[in-house]
Design a protein around this motif. Structure first.
Motif, short mmCIF file in Angstrom:
data_model
loop_
_atom_site.label_atom_id
_atom_site.label_comp_id
_atom_site.label_asym_id
_atom_site.label_seq_id
_atom_site.Cartn_x
_atom_site.Cartn_y
_atom_site.Cartn_z
N THR A 208 0.81 10.42 -7.23
CA THR A 208 0.06 10.34 -5.97
C THR A 208 -0.79 9.07 -5.87
O THR A 208 -1.07 8.40 -6.86
N LEU A 209 -1.20 8.80 -4.63
CA LEU A 209 -2.18 7.76 -4.34
C LEU A 209 -3.25 8.35 -3.42
O LEU A 209 -3.01 9.34 -2.73
N GLY A 210 -4.43 7.73 -3.43
CA GLY A 210 -5.47 8.08 -2.49
C GLY A 210 -6.40 9.19 -2.91
O GLY A 210 -7.23 9.64 -2.10
N PHE A 211 -6.34 9.61 -4.17
CA PHE A 211 -7.13 10.77 -4.56
C PHE A 211 -8.63 10.50 -4.50
O PHE A 211 -9.41 11.36 -4.04
N GLU A 212 -9.08 9.34 -4.95
CA GLU A 212 -10.53 9.10 -5.02
C GLU A 212 -11.17 9.09 -3.64
O GLU A 212 -12.25 9.64 -3.44
N MET A 213 -10.52 8.45 -2.68
CA MET A 213 -11.05 8.44 -1.32
C MET A 213 -11.08 9.86 -0.75
O MET A 213 -12.02 10.27 -0.07
#
Length: 781
Positions: free
Chosen positions: A340-345
């Protein structure tokens, strides 16, 4: 005619089912869903259509490997079928197809269109099967017989006479087979346009748009066997007992295994509470039932994202607490880091979201949300099922993406017993999209068409339903051809839409039965009767089978088994080929050969979609069919980055707030006596409504605040933006009901006039029929 035709309450012709005198009767229904009630309703449907013997034999072949596919919902068939693979609503659908009633030329001679328009949709469908092609005569206001060749020639000449191909729109219903839908889009693209409004635009387009951004495919990731291996099931915005009754078999089996089932829905629906399986002799003989939902969360209309964000905030908090304490992580960190991408945001957005806002918007208590979050955390494999209660909102696309976010937090996509499960409506709505019914085709797909068929298809984006309606209203469309469906009854802004449809130069309805679209038509109009799913389809090469794709991407064959009610009926494939030959005499496509042998159509499908449909004709001969490849199910993400994406939903509101503090949120619903726009009867027994449909379900406290008494009549007025047009609907009888404060419900399509065309999801353009802000006021006695 009034100078202001849209400012008055609904006229009789706008009410889709005429109410009996006194309106609906409200009586408590204490029995479980299914059970003896379903058996009685099935028997009644067969008796009413005078097909008890014929219908009973047909039902035994429905959803069987060598039989025909149910023309109703898209729930998949089990691998090991029993003798009874049908539900009550499927039986109603088949009995309506097999009816002995016939709509003949004598019927049309005896009834003018003006007279027919005064009848309800229920009455129109009850007249029976269409028997031969008919052409509207404006001089007499009657439909009159026309030969098939003349009908096709008329269509061809009108299409060729258009200033450009984009002045025509080509609608597709979800009952259309893969073969007919594929040829239809080839014909239309060869003609020169990508204008393909279809029924998916009005229901699960938010899925088709939202999930590709999240997981790379606009479909669910589960198969039916996953329900046998899951540890928890969440059902959000879906009423399976009415809209996909065969799903109850899977839910019942899971409940009896001890699997927790969490229901999130504004109304308490009987099938989500308890269900008696008609196939289970013990439950039938003992009048017992199985509890379905272990937790029932009555979220406010428009509160789903708030609940989902509350759950995700708790999951994230539990993980961070576990890490601080040196315990086992709650999140699936390897999945998140690898796939995945974008988890921190995404996580930061959850941290900023306040509990006060979550509880205010959702209508639930923190304890309720904590309980269902704990179920999610404690379950290794989770399936989330959702329906149009999620998609038909102003931010329906974002709603769908939050469900994907929740599943990805613990790696619940791409493993057994887990995944996302959008429940499609009509039996082949997903298949139609797969084989090319899409107003926004990809360059890769258009390139394959050019390679296989030898013509350069149009490249520009076409029109979806909302775009088509706007074009018709503004005079930018002249011809409307509907391959199935009841478009006029299904769309928003009922009065404005009807006025606009009458200004079209030509409308063509390809249907099995009479409906609203045949009596609200263009200056010229054709009714072209087609074979039903249960009818035998004989062509030059012999008996034909068609194929359909269910909600879980299983493709299988369907073969009719009863003689058609008239020799003058044609299959959908034959009608498409007839229109194409007449419109495009020099197309370079051998329509005759494709019409004669559907195997040739499937070969062309396989050539255009080699990765999905290789060896198509061989694979459909396997009992039960085959599963289309699904990258996300295999943790292969067809996104630009090659990974799944956590996508942030800004805020909690699914639908913009309105300034009027007296406004309530109206959700449109189906009765148990209907399927889509087809109304089988006037009873909705699970909700205790009998003999009428002009009903509004209200919370008792909301009624008290407005001085509204039970059983009284009220007027509803939309308070959405809508270009200065006043939208009202009168004569709804009030049913006190278990529904959250601030939320009300009324039947679709009776409430369609309250939904402005502009009130839709901005990304998917799905009409927002599940959260219409309205004022409710008592009517004078």
């Amino acid at each position: 005619m009034s100078d202001h035709p849209y400012s008055s309450p609904l006229s009789k012709s706008d009410v889709h089912v005429k109410e009996p005198e006194g309106g609906a009767v409200f009586e408590p229904y204490e029995s479980p869903a299914g059970g003896w009630g379903s058996l009685r309703a099935t028997a009644q449907a067969l008796r009413e259509q005078s097909v008890v013997l014929k219908g009973s034999k047909a039902l035994l072949s429905m959803n069987q490997p060598d039989g025909f596919d149910c023309p109703g919902c898209a729930w998949p068939d089990p691998k090991h079928t029993s003798s009874f693979e049908f539900c009550e609503n499927g039986a109603k659908a088949v009995s309506f197809e097999l009816t002995k009633r016939k709509v003949t030329r004598e019927f049309f001679a005896a009834n003018s269109v003006r007279e027919l328009e005064q009848q309800s949709d229920y009455w129109l469908e009850e007249q029976g099967r269409l028997m031969e092609p008919m052409r509207y005569n404006s001089a007499t206001d009657h439909y009159e017989p026309i030969g098939w060749d003349d009908a096709f020639a008329m269509i061809g000449s009108r299409l060729r006479a258009l200033a450009n191909p984009d002045r025509a729109d080509f609608y597709t219903s979800g009952r259309t087979s893969n073969e007919a839908a594929f040829l239809y889009q080839i014909f239309v693209r060869r003609f020169g346009t990508n204008n393909f409004p279809d029924c998916s635009n009005m229901c699960h387009e938010a899925t088709s748009v939202g999930l590709p951004e999240s997981i790379g495919i606009g479909k669910g990731t589960v198969v039916l066997e996953d329900f046998d291996n899951t540890d928890a099931i969440f059902v959000i915005g879906q009423n399976p007992g009415t809209n996909s009754p065969r799903m109850m078999t899977s839910l019942r089996a899971a409940s009896r295994r001890g699997v927790p089932i969490v229901a999130m829905n504004p109304l308490r629906e009987r099938a989500l509470e308890r269900f008696a399986a008609p196939q289970d002799p013990v439950e039938m003989l003992t009048f017992s039932s199985t509890r379905i939902a272990s937790q029932y969360c009555q979220v406010r209309v428009g509160g789903d994202v708030a609940v989902l964000k509350g759950m995700m905030k708790l999951v994230l908090g539990a993980h961070e607490a576990a890490v601080r304490a040196g315990g086992e992580p709650v999140l699936d960190i390897p999945f998140i880091e690898t796939h995945t991408l974008g988890f921190e945001m995404f996580a930061e957005d959850l941290r900023r979201t306040s509990w006060d806002d979550i509880l205010r918007v959702s209508g639930l208590t923190r304890a309720q949300i904590e309980l269902i979050a704990r179920i999610y955390i404690q379950s290794k494999s989770v399936i989330i099922v959702y329906g149009m209660g999620v998609t038909q909102h102003r931010y329906g696309t974002e709603n769908v993406q939050q469900i994907a976010n929740l599943l990805m937090m613990r790696g619940n996509i791409g493993r057994p017993g887990a995944g996302i499960c959008p429940v499609r409506g009509h039996s082949n709505v997903q298949g139609d999209r797969t084989v090319g019914i899409d107003e926004k085709p990809s360059p890769e797909f258009l390139g394959q068409i050019e390679k296989v068929f030898g013509f350069h298809p149009p490249q520009q984006r076409g029109r979806a339903v909302v775009d088509t309606l706007q074009a018709i209203i503004e005079g930018r469309s002249d011809v409307f051809i509907a391959l199935g469906g009841n478009f006029v009854a299904a769309v928003p802004d009922a009065r404005i839409t009807k006025d606009a449809m009458r200004r079209l130069q030509l409308t063509v309805g390809i249907n099995t039965k009479l409906n609203r679209g045949h009596v609200v038509h263009g200056k010229e109009a054709l009714i072209l009767p087609c074979l039903a799913r249960s009818d035998i389809d004989m062509q030059a090469s012999g008996r034909q089978s068609i194929t359909v794709e269910d909600s879980m991407s299983m493709v299988h064959a369907s073969s009719g088994l009863v003689e058609p009610p008239s020799p003058d009926l044609k299959s959908e494939v034959s009608i498409v080929c007839g229109m194409a030959r007449a419109t495009l005499p020099n197309s370079g496509i051998d329509w005759d050969a494709l019409e004669a042998d559907y195997n040739l159509i499937r070969e062309k499908i396989a050539a255009v979609f080699p990765k999905l449909f290789a060896d198509f004709n061989t694979r459909i001969r396997t009992p039960g069919g085959f599963h289309l490849y699904n990258g996300a199910r295999n943790r292969e993400w067809k996104t630009p980055s090659g990974r799944a994406n956590f996508l942030v939903c800004d805020g909690l509101v699914e639908d913009p707030d309105v300034k009027n503090p007296a406004a309530l949120r109206l959700t449109t619903i189906r009765s148990h006596g209907q399927y889509n726009t087809t109304i089988y009867g006037l009873d909705d027994r699970y909700r205790g409504v009998f003999g009428g449909r002009m009903v509004v379900f209200m919370n008792k406290d909301d009624m008290t605040d407005r001085g509204i008494e039970p059983d009284s009549l009220v007027e509803l007025e939309s308070v959405t933006e809508g270009g200065g047009v006043r939208r009202t609907a009168s004569g709804f009888k009030v049913r006190p009901y278990d529904i959250p404060r601030g939320s009300i419900a009324a039947y679709y399509p009776e409430a369609n006039n309250l939904l402005p065309l502009s009130y839709h999801d901005k990304k998917s353009k799905t009409p927002s029929g599940k959260s219409i802000p309205v004022i409710v006021r008592p009517m004078a006695p």
